[in-house]
Design a protein around this motif. Structure first.
Motif, short mmCIF file in Angstrom:
data_model
loop_
_atom_site.label_atom_id
_atom_site.label_comp_id
_atom_site.label_asym_id
_atom_site.label_seq_id
_atom_site.Cartn_x
_atom_site.Cartn_y
_atom_site.Cartn_z
N GLU A 105 9.69 -2.13 7.36
CA GLU A 105 10.32 -3.41 7.62
C GLU A 105 9.97 -4.67 7.16
OE1 GLU A 105 11.55 -3.96 11.76
OE2 GLU A 105 11.22 -1.65 12.21
N HIS A 106 11.02 -5.49 6.44
CA HIS A 106 10.54 -6.71 6.02
C HIS A 106 10.52 -8.08 6.82
CE1 HIS A 106 11.36 -3.63 2.85
NE2 HIS A 106 10.72 -4.28 2.11
N THR A 107 10.63 -8.10 7.99
CA THR A 107 10.92 -9.19 8.89
C THR A 107 9.34 -9.70 8.72
OG1 THR A 107 10.18 -8.04 10.87
CG2 THR A 107 12.60 -8.25 10.31
N PHE A 108 9.28 -10.96 8.93
CA PHE A 108 7.98 -11.84 9.20
C PHE A 108 6.94 -10.70 9.99
CE2 PHE A 108 5.27 -14.63 11.36
CZ PHE A 108 4.62 -15.37 10.15
N GLU A 109 7.50 -10.67 11.22
CA GLU A 109 6.66 -9.90 12.26
C GLU A 109 6.18 -8.63 11.93
OE1 GLU A 109 9.01 -12.98 13.99
OE2 GLU A 109 9.74 -11.39 12.77
N ALA A 110 7.16 -7.76 11.42
CA ALA A 110 6.65 -6.36 10.78
C ALA A 110 6.03 -6.17 9.60
CB ALA A 110 8.07 -5.88 10.30
N LEU A 112 3.57 -8.64 8.76
CA LEU A 112 2.34 -9.26 9.39
C LEU A 112 1.53 -8.03 10.13
CD1 LEU A 112 2.45 -12.72 10.73
CD2 LEU A 112 1.36 -11.70 8.70
N ALA A 113 2.27 -7.42 10.92
CA ALA A 113 1.93 -6.04 11.63
C ALA A 113 1.37 -4.99 11.07
CB ALA A 113 3.06 -5.56 12.54
N GLY A 119 -4.75 -3.11 6.55
CA GLY A 119 -5.73 -3.70 5.89
C GLY A 119 -6.91 -3.04 6.30
N PRO A 120 -7.64 -2.75 7.54
CA PRO A 120 -8.85 -2.20 7.64
C PRO A 120 -8.82 -0.77 7.08
CG PRO A 120 -7.80 -3.20 9.52
CD PRO A 120 -6.80 -3.14 8.56
N LYS A 121 -7.90 -0.13 6.84
CA LYS A 121 -7.94 1.20 6.30
C LYS A 121 -8.46 1.39 4.97
CE LYS A 121 -6.58 2.21 10.15
NZ LYS A 121 -7.60 2.44 11.43
N ILE A 122 -8.11 0.18 3.96
CA ILE A 122 -8.65 0.08 2.89
C ILE A 122 -10.05 -0.19 2.30
CG2 ILE A 122 -7.90 -0.84 0.66
CD1 ILE A 122 -5.16 -1.66 2.11
N ARG A 123 -10.55 0.71 1.57
CA ARG A 123 -11.87 0.70 1.14
C ARG A 123 -12.25 -0.55 0.40
NH1 ARG A 123 -13.84 1.82 -3.66
NH2 ARG A 123 -12.41 2.97 -5.24
N ALA A 144 5.38 -14.21 5.36
CA ALA A 144 4.57 -13.50 5.85
C ALA A 144 2.90 -13.35 5.37
CB ALA A 144 4.69 -11.99 6.30
N LEU A 145 3.03 -13.22 3.94
CA LEU A 145 2.02 -13.40 3.01
C LEU A 145 1.10 -14.77 2.97
CD1 LEU A 145 3.14 -10.93 0.33
CD2 LEU A 145 0.84 -10.73 1.76
N ALA A 146 2.29 -15.71 2.98
CA ALA A 146 1.71 -17.16 2.93
C ALA A 146 0.97 -17.40 4.38
CB ALA A 146 3.14 -18.16 2.69
N ALA A 147 1.26 -17.06 5.32
CA ALA A 147 0.75 -16.96 6.51
C ALA A 147 -0.62 -16.30 6.36
CB ALA A 147 1.43 -16.43 7.77
N ILE A 148 -1.16 -15.70 5.50
CA ILE A 148 -2.54 -14.73 5.63
C ILE A 148 -3.06 -15.36 4.16
CG2 ILE A 148 -2.02 -12.79 7.01
CD1 ILE A 148 -1.99 -11.45 4.19
#
Length: 167
Positions: A105-110, A112-113, A119-123, A144-148
């Motif tokens: 899903e490409h919504t802002f909330e989705a 980010l979720a 993210g934590p699953k990546i070495r 969403a990417l700008a927010a992070i």
């Protein structure tokens, strides 16, 4: 292309694609990534989500069947998880994956979720990537990417994709 870029970084472990749909990108990855591939998709129609990939359930079943056929051609190095993104992410240990490519899903909330879940699953040294780097509702991937803090890079093959290096 993301698989070639990942290989150039010395990544040679598991590549997870979140949001497989018809398997078009899965075929591209399997042709260029000789390592483990896992495709994640719920292959379920979602009420109220306006996206051309959100087809009716009968078409979702056909898509899932197509993806099974594609995965079978790759043998044991390809598998599919028919789960929603967050549930699937919870099945992996932290820092166990080399590449995660988000195209669900490409919504802002989705978006980010998905970033928070995967993210934590990546070495360390791995890549968190995604597709459809747009800001045209319902696609709010750029926002969403700008927010992070934004992506590290962008490529336009096969469509605007983004990536972040995981430290």
């Amino acid at each position: 292309m993301i698989p070639a870029y990942a290989a150039s970084l010395g990544l040679n472990g598991t590549f997870v694609e979140v949001g497989v749909a018809t398997g078009t990108f899965m075929e591209i990855v399997l042709a260029s990534w000789p390592h483990q591939y896992i495709g994640v998709d719920r292959w379920r129609h979602v009420r109220g989500y306006d996206d051309s990939a959100n087809v009716d359930q009968e078409q979702q079943e056909r898509r899932y069947s197509m993806c099974i056929d594609i995965a079978k051609k790759a043998g044991e190095r390809a598998s599919l998880l028919r789960l929603d993104s967050k549930t699937a992410a919870a099945t992996f240990e932290d820092k166990s994956l080399d590449v995660v490519y988000i195209d669900a899903e490409h919504t802002f909330e989705a978006v980010l979720a998905d970033i928070q879940a995967w993210g934590p699953k990546i070495r360390p040294g791995g890549l968190l990537c995604g597709h459809d780097y747009y800001n045209q509702p319902p696609f709010e991937v750029r926002r969403a990417l700008a927010a992070i803090g934004g992506p590290c890079g962008i490529t336009h093959e096969p469509a605007p994709s983004w990536w972040l290096h995981i430290g």
